[in-house]
Structure formats: C-alpha cells, structure tokens
Design a protein around this motif. Structure first.
Motif, PDB file in Angstrom:
ATOM      1  N   PHE B  32       0.846  -1.201   0.000  1.00  0.00           N
ATOM      2  CA  PHE B  32       0.000   0.000   0.000  1.00  0.00           C
ATOM      3  C   PHE B  32       0.875   1.242   0.000  1.00  0.00           C
ATOM      4  CE2 PHE B  32      -2.650   3.247   1.992  1.00  0.00           C
ATOM      5  CZ  PHE B  32      -3.802   3.113   1.246  1.00  0.00           C
ATOM      6  N   SER B  33       0.699   2.061  -1.033  1.00  0.00           N
ATOM      7  CA  SER B  33       1.511   3.272  -1.119  1.00  0.00           C
ATOM      8  C   SER B  33       0.717   4.513  -0.773  1.00  0.00           C
ATOM      9  CB  SER B  33       2.040   3.415  -2.548  1.00  0.00           C
ATOM     10  OG  SER B  33       0.941   3.691  -3.417  1.00  0.00           O
ATOM     11  N   THR B  40      -7.566   1.615  -4.800  1.00  0.00           N
ATOM     12  CA  THR B  40      -8.520   0.825  -5.584  1.00  0.00           C
ATOM     13  C   THR B  40      -8.436  -0.652  -5.189  1.00  0.00           C
ATOM     14  OG1 THR B  40      -8.424   2.392  -7.409  1.00  0.00           O
ATOM     15  CG2 THR B  40      -9.178   0.171  -7.939  1.00  0.00           C
ATOM     16  N   LEU B  41      -7.214  -1.137  -4.980  1.00  0.00           N
ATOM     17  CA  LEU B  41      -7.042  -2.532  -4.559  1.00  0.00           C
ATOM     18  C   LEU B  41      -7.755  -2.799  -3.229  1.00  0.00           C
ATOM     19  CD1 LEU B  41      -3.305  -3.503  -5.215  1.00  0.00           C
ATOM     20  CD2 LEU B  41      -5.335  -4.285  -6.444  1.00  0.00           C
ATOM     21  N   VAL B  42      -7.652  -1.847  -2.312  1.00  0.00           N
ATOM     22  CA  VAL B  42      -8.291  -2.025  -1.012  1.00  0.00           C
ATOM     23  C   VAL B  42      -9.807  -2.154  -1.193  1.00  0.00           C
ATOM     24  CG1 VAL B  42      -8.787  -0.926   1.215  1.00  0.00           C
ATOM     25  CG2 VAL B  42      -6.451  -0.929   0.328  1.00  0.00           C
ATOM     26  N   HIS B  60       3.304  -0.807   4.026  1.00  0.00           N
ATOM     27  CA  HIS B  60       3.751   0.438   3.389  1.00  0.00           C
ATOM     28  C   HIS B  60       5.257   0.566   3.548  1.00  0.00           C
ATOM     29  CE1 HIS B  60       3.791   5.099   3.137  1.00  0.00           C
ATOM     30  NE2 HIS B  60       3.960   4.557   1.960  1.00  0.00           N
ATOM     31  N   VAL B  61       5.966   0.628   2.438  1.00  0.00           N
ATOM     32  CA  VAL B  61       7.402   0.883   2.478  1.00  0.00           C
ATOM     33  C   VAL B  61       7.561   2.402   2.371  1.00  0.00           C
ATOM     34  CG1 VAL B  61       9.611   0.535   1.340  1.00  0.00           C
ATOM     35  CG2 VAL B  61       7.973  -1.345   1.479  1.00  0.00           C
ATOM     36  N   ILE B 130       0.710  -8.322  -2.998  1.00  0.00           N
ATOM     37  CA  ILE B 130      -0.286  -7.817  -3.947  1.00  0.00           C
ATOM     38  C   ILE B 130       0.054  -6.373  -4.276  1.00  0.00           C
ATOM     39  CG2 ILE B 130      -2.753  -7.395  -4.305  1.00  0.00           C
ATOM     40  CD1 ILE B 130      -3.123  -9.389  -1.841  1.00  0.00           C
ATOM     41  N   GLY B 131       0.171  -6.067  -5.546  1.00  0.00           N
ATOM     42  CA  GLY B 131       0.531  -4.711  -5.949  1.00  0.00           C
ATOM     43  C   GLY B 131      -0.453  -4.140  -6.956  1.00  0.00           C
ATOM     44  N   GLY B 132      -0.453  -2.833  -7.058  1.00  0.00           N
ATOM     45  CA  GLY B 132      -1.401  -2.152  -7.939  1.00  0.00           C
ATOM     46  C   GLY B 132      -0.836  -1.821  -9.310  1.00  0.00           C
TER      47      GLY B 132
END
Lengths: 419, 299
Positions: B32-33, B40-42, B60-61, B130-132
């Motif tokens: 999550f960025s 949108t993924l959430v 979150h990195v 999981i990435g967007g």
C-alpha cells in the motif's frame, strides 16, 4: 459493460515475422489517439536514431530490452486502447519459433483473433497454424487482415486469391463463414485500418476498427450451462454475521437466480440458492462473468475446488479423461509423467496414460508420438487421483480446460482441452 | 431482463484474482503506497471478502519523503476499515548501512525501497505481495504476469515466465520464492479514475488541484521543499498543481491543473496527452529504466 460504460472486446493478434503486426497495432493506437505525447516522442526519437524516414509504430509495442535489440517480440504483450464506444484489450503474440505457446496463451483470454497475412506472400504455413489454434481454442470471431496491400498495387485479384485460399482452410475447421471477416489493409499507410482507403474502391466492407467496434460482447460470449467453481469460503465469524457461510467464486456459462435448485459437487448434495451477494448488495439474478458470493439454504459440505451447478445440469465426473494438449514448456511431456492438474480452481494429481498422437497444425491429421515437446499439440489420455467435474471444451470453455503443473519446478507446462 | 445483474468484467476479474491470492497463499500482503491504485485494490479486496474483513495486512514501504497528505490518508483508511498496517522505513535500511542515500540533482529514495521491501518480505515470511501495477503503465509491465514468481533475491526473470491460460492462476512456489500478484493488471489509468468516481472512493487531497511551492526543471514541475535537491538558480514559484501519482516526493512531478473534483480529474485524464509515467522522473533515467529495476526486485 466495462468500468466506463463502454463494452469490452478482447483481441489476440497473430502474424508471422515481418508481416507488420506491430505496425498495425501501433497504427490503431496512433489513429485512436491512444499514444500519449511522450510515447510518440519516444517513437520519433527511436525511429530517428535508427535512421528511418517514417515513424516506426512497431516501437510502440516491442517492450523488453532483448526485443528492442533484436527487433523481435518474445512474449505476449498486453495493449490497451479505447474509442468512445469500446474498450479494447489486445494480446499481442509474437510470430517466431515459440509461436504456438504464445498464441495459445494470448487466445485463451480473447474473444476475437486478428490474423495477419502479408499480401505478397499469401496464405503460408504460419497462417495455417494461426487459424488452427483459433479453431482449437474456439475463438468466437476471426478477422483476416490482408496487410501490405500498398505493395501489391491495392489489387483486388490478390485479395480474392488469398481469400479463396483461406476459405479452403475454413472448410476444414469448425467455423461458420459468418465468423470470419476479410479486410484488405496497409498498416504502414493507414489504409482501411481506421480510415477507409481511397485506393481500394472495390472493397465495400468496414475498416478494421469499425469492424471491431460493431462486434457485441454478448454475441461473442459463450452460452452454455451455469458453472460456479468455489474459490473461497467466507466465514466472517463476527457478531453481525455469526452464522454466515458464503461460497465465493466467478460464475461461468449461464446466469443463476436466488431460489435455483442446485447440486454441490463432488458431494452431490442438493440445496437451493438462498442469496447471491456482491459486496453490500443482495442480488436476485446474476449474469455469467460475475464474481459473487452465494449462500445456500442448507448446511452442506462445500469448500474450495468444489462446484455449484443447477440441479439436472450436472457435469461429468470421471477419473480418466482424454484431452487435446498443447505443451507450453521446454520440458517434454512423456507417458508415465505425473503432474498437478489444475482444472479451474481445483487441483488433482494426473498421470499420463497414453499419448495417442501428435496433431499437425495444418489440418492434415496427426502422427504417432511418444512425447510432446514445446509447442507440440497432441491427444493425450490421463488418469487422475480423484474425479474432476468437467464438461468438454466444446460445450464449456471454462469447465473444459485445464493446465498441468510440473511437480518439481511448479512451472505451468501444458494446457489441455478436454474432449 | 429485469433485475439481471451484469458484472463489470474488469472488476469481476480483479476480485477473482484477489480470492485466488487469499486461497493459494499462506501469508499474503497488500503493498500500500497511499496512491490511487493501491486504494482501488483495497476497495476491490473489501468487495472480494465482504462481509468478512480483508484477510491480509497492508505493508507500506515508507521512503520518509512521502507527501504528508498521503500518510494522513493512509492512517485514516486503516482505522476506518479496521485493517492491519505494517510500515517499514527506508531510513532504517540507510541507518543499517544496507543502502546508501543518493546525492545530487536527481537524488531519490525510490530505488532504495527495493531493499526495505525485500527485508520486510523476509521478516514476515510473506509469500505473496499484492501490488497495484498495471500493464498500461509501461512497456516492460505490458509483459508482466498476474502471478509473477520471484526468486529468493526478488528477481524477475522475464524470459522464463509461466504462461497464464484462461483465468487459471498457478501460485505454486518453493520455499524462499514469493509471488507478486497484480489484480488490476488489465486496468488503464482511465479505468482506475472512472472506478474511483463511480464508487465514490476517497483519495488523498494531492490528487486534486491545489496551490503549491514548486520549481521547474527539465520541463517538469518539482515540489520545492527540504527533501528535494534544488540548485540556487532554480526559482521557487507558487502554482495550481495536482499529482497524477503519489510516489516519493523526489521522483513525482506535478502537473499544472485546475481539476478540483473527481469529475474534473476524469475529464482531464481523458484529454491528457502525457502518460502517467511521463510524470515519473525515475523512468526518464533511461529507456530501460523500469525493466532494469524490476529485474532486481522493484515493483
């Protein structure tokens, strides 16, 4: 309808080396204003660097460094563009040695195949293969784009000759004539791609883009029976949803309604659909393609890999299957080989019982074989550790296809179409 | 055909993918960025598992150079939805001597995130991230799989990818491997914006036009503050701008904009002739910038 209220059309493109496929896609993107300023600038810069005196649209689609160095495409690339009415997804499959694997992959998620033919070369061995795969995967609609018409003086005779050669192939396939459309184009010059060509007054049909736009997803969608493979069981275990037990998955083939009598496989238990839920909505009736959650009237045993179908429409359940197989990995498939067979979201173990034949991709039949190598297509018999609940690929694409996973590397090594 | 629910095909596909992730992996995490794609993924994950909670945490990195508006948004979202949030800081990787801060005109912590991410994957034994990412963003991404297998070093071997047939996803991996999962692979930037508008999803304020102190360099608009290197002659001016992506401040350029509502933003995107990554300074470094970063484990 897609997110923006446009219809969604998925296309696989097929062509041999140098027949201008990337140029055609680049042209579609350019003419629909789908290339952004920075992308056009990059194309101009690259074209100039290479000393071309025209814009090389193929650079819009060739992605990886190795590909740009060698000027070839080595993997399936996905390209997106839209018009006011339609969203398009193009699976661009490269046209060289690993062709079969790539086209099968691209075609598996597409409704339409655009097969390119170089007008100077006509129907060649590659064309046979592209059409054979379209036929094997039961693509709904095929567009034959006869390209480089500018190099044959926009000759109607050349077009008709190629069309008649291709018609001979259509007769050997399962396609009906109305599923195939021929369009003479010049991708480089933009003739009949999005703009009607003045050089070919003898052609009265649509441009490629107009043709793709009049296709209706509903007509391209498969109509069969409802198949609801359970992906995930939802049990919130919260105060508000204490007893909630929902089966989530993606519906294929046909709609489902609240109240439908259903059979749960493999148990064979019968129940009724109590509710169909999608996020905070309760739905009465859902069309195929929906990712929803279903609850049942009765407490029945049902978990991931199981399948909910309407009572009376049960699929076959067997421990031995025969399938047409396409090998998509460099490790050959041999008799006695053991694999993980993934059918939808269900996994069982499978053993190769017999390789019946290797099939020629030019509609000329098959030959005996003791193994299937990368890009080979063959007929294979399997024995399974547990029965799967399947239809033939001919009746149901979603419930008639499977992949084989190598037990050692876990790579996806084959795709099968159940006979 | 009264009451027949017709699905949105891209949304249905994304939900199917998210459920496969939850079913096939033991320890998935959603990267999550605070940007529109991960937001949108959430929402999609909420839809996939409702009425149950999202069955994986968010990671979150944090480069330490995020826009404060993004961080505030993140914390609110997590609280509101009752999600689990893990934050790992690039600053810690720098302090531990694992990565070295870049210096000079184009200094950015963007590439340093990779080390922090790989460390977090190891620390929590995540087997699926999981990435967007979307395939329309960049040409190397156009070839990315929905389930993309990475080795122990997070590397992407683009010539050896598993073919993905129909909607059957193969997430079988060996110990030490992990999979990057991209549920919105097939969405375009416009799809995401339209979806946010249709669903009325809240997003950080910096996506909308606002007054900001900026300076111009190489034809791009940079945020003027202590995190972004600026030369003496580079003059700071106040402009109405908005951001099309909300990455690290040091590599996210603004665009001049008057778009103050979602409707404005959507019409602006529709007319826009600069692609989203055109506003990402990190991609301008070289033509193969993205591919090179992906090979070493970047998202």
């Amino acid at each position: 309808m897609d997110i923006q209220g446009r219809k969604l059309i998925k296309i696989a493109t097929a062509g041999s080396v140098d027949d201008g496929k990337s140029t055609l896609i680049g042209r579609l993107l350019y003419d629909t204003n789908s290339l952004t300023t920075d992308k056009i600038e990059a194309i101009e810069r690259n074209s100039k660097q290479r000393g071309y005196d025209y814009l090389d649209f193929s650079l819009a689609t060739d992605g990886l460094v190795a590909e740009r160095e060698q000027g070839i495409t080595i993997d399936v690339a996905h390209i997106y563009f839209n018009t006011d009415k339609t969203n398009f997804i193009v699976a661009d499959t490269p046209g060289h040695v690993e062709y079969t694997r790539n086209m099968v992959t691209g075609a598996s998620t597409s409704q339409v195949a655009v097969i390119l033919i170089d007008a100077r070369k006509g129907v060649i061995e590659q064309t046979y293969r592209h059409f054979f795969i379209s036929n094997l995967l039961r693509i709904s609609h095929v567009v034959v784009a006869i390209n480089k018409m500018d190099l044959v003086d926009y000759s109607e005779d050349v077009f008709l000759k190629i069309k008649s050669d291709f018609d001979a192939l259509v007769e050997k396939s399962n396609f009906h004539e109305d599923q195939i459309t021929f369009i003479p184009v010049s991708a480089l010059k933009g003739e009949n791609v999005t703009r009607k060509s003045e050089h070919m007054p003898w052609y009265v049909g649509n441009t490629l883009l107009d043709h793709l736009e009049i296709l209706e997803p509903e007509d391209l969608q498969e109509r069969s029976v409802a198949r609801f493979p359970v992906q995930y069981v939802i049990r919130p275990k919260t105060e508000a949803y204490h007893d909630f037990r929902g089966f989530s998955g993606k519906l294929h083939g046909h709609s489902l309604k609240v109240g439908d009598e259903v059979t749960v496989l493999p148990s064979g238990n019968k129940s009724k659909i109590k509710s169909i839920e999608f996020f905070d909505q309760k739905l009465e009736w859902v069309a195929a393609g929906a990712s929803v959650t279903i609850t049942l009237e009765d407490e029945v045993d049902c978990s991931r890999g199981d399948m909910i179908v309407r009572a009376g429409e049960e699929p076959k359940s067997e421990k031995a299957i025969s399938a047409t197989l396409c090998q998509v990995n460099s490790k050959a498939l041999k008799v006695g080989g053991k694999y993980i067979l993934q059918h939808g979201v269900n996994r069982v173990l499978a053993k190769v019982d017999q390789i019946e034949s290797r099939i020629h991709t030019d509609f000329s039949g098959g030959e005996e074989a003791d193994q299937l190598r990368l890009n080979d297509i063959g007929r294979v018999h399997f024995r399974l550790s547990k029965p799967i609940h399947f239809d033939s690929y001919e009746t149901s694409k979603s419930n008639g296809a499977f992949i084989l996973i190598d037990e050692g590397t876990y790579d996806t090594v084959s795709v099968g179409f159940i006979n | 055909m009264e009451n027949l629910f017709i699905p949105n095909p891209k949304e249905a596909e994304s939900i199917q993918i998210l459920r496969e992730v939850a079913a096939q992996f033991e320890r998935p995490v959603l990267l999550f960025s605070g940007g529109k794609d991960s937001i949108t993924l959430v929402r999609l994950a909420q839809k996939a598992f409702f009425p149950a909670k999202i069955p994986f945490p968010l990671l979150h990195v944090d480069t330490g150079h995020n826009f404060p508006e993004t961080i505030e948004f993140r914390d609110n979202l997590v609280k509101e939805l009752g999600l689990e949030l893990i934050v790992r800081n690039v600053q810690d990787s720098i302090d531990q001597g694992k990565v070295r801060e870049e210096r000079g005109r184009y200094a950015s912590r963007n590439t340093l995130q990779t080390t922090t991410l790989l460390d977090a994957i190891e620390e929590f034994k995540f087997d699926a991230c999981i990435g967007g990412a979307r395939r329309d963003e960049e040409k190397a991404r156009a070839k990315e799989r929905v389930f993309s297998v990475r080795d122990d070093f997070g590397q992407w071997d683009e010539k050896n990818q598993r073919p993905e047939l129909f909607d059957m996803l193969n997430g079988k991996i060996h110990v030490g491997q992990n999979v990057r999962c991209f549920p919105i692979s097939n969405w375009t930037e416009l799809d995401v914006w339209e979806y946010i508008r249709t669903e009325n999803i809240a997003i950080p304020s910096i996506y909308f036009a606002h007054k900001r102190e900026v300076f111009f360099r190489d034809g791009m608009i940079w945020t003027a503050n202590e995190h972004v290197f600026r030369e003496a002659h580079e003059e700071v001016v106040e402009k109405m701008v908005r951001f099309r992506t909300v990455g690290d401040m040091t590599c996210t350029a603004a665009v001049l904009s008057e778009a103050v509502s979602l409707d404005d933003v959507v019409s602006e995107i529709r007319l826009s002739t600069i692609s989203e990554r055109g506003a990402r300074i990190d991609d301008k470094r070289s033509e193969a910038a993205m591919e090179t970063r992906k090979k070493v484990g970047y998202f």
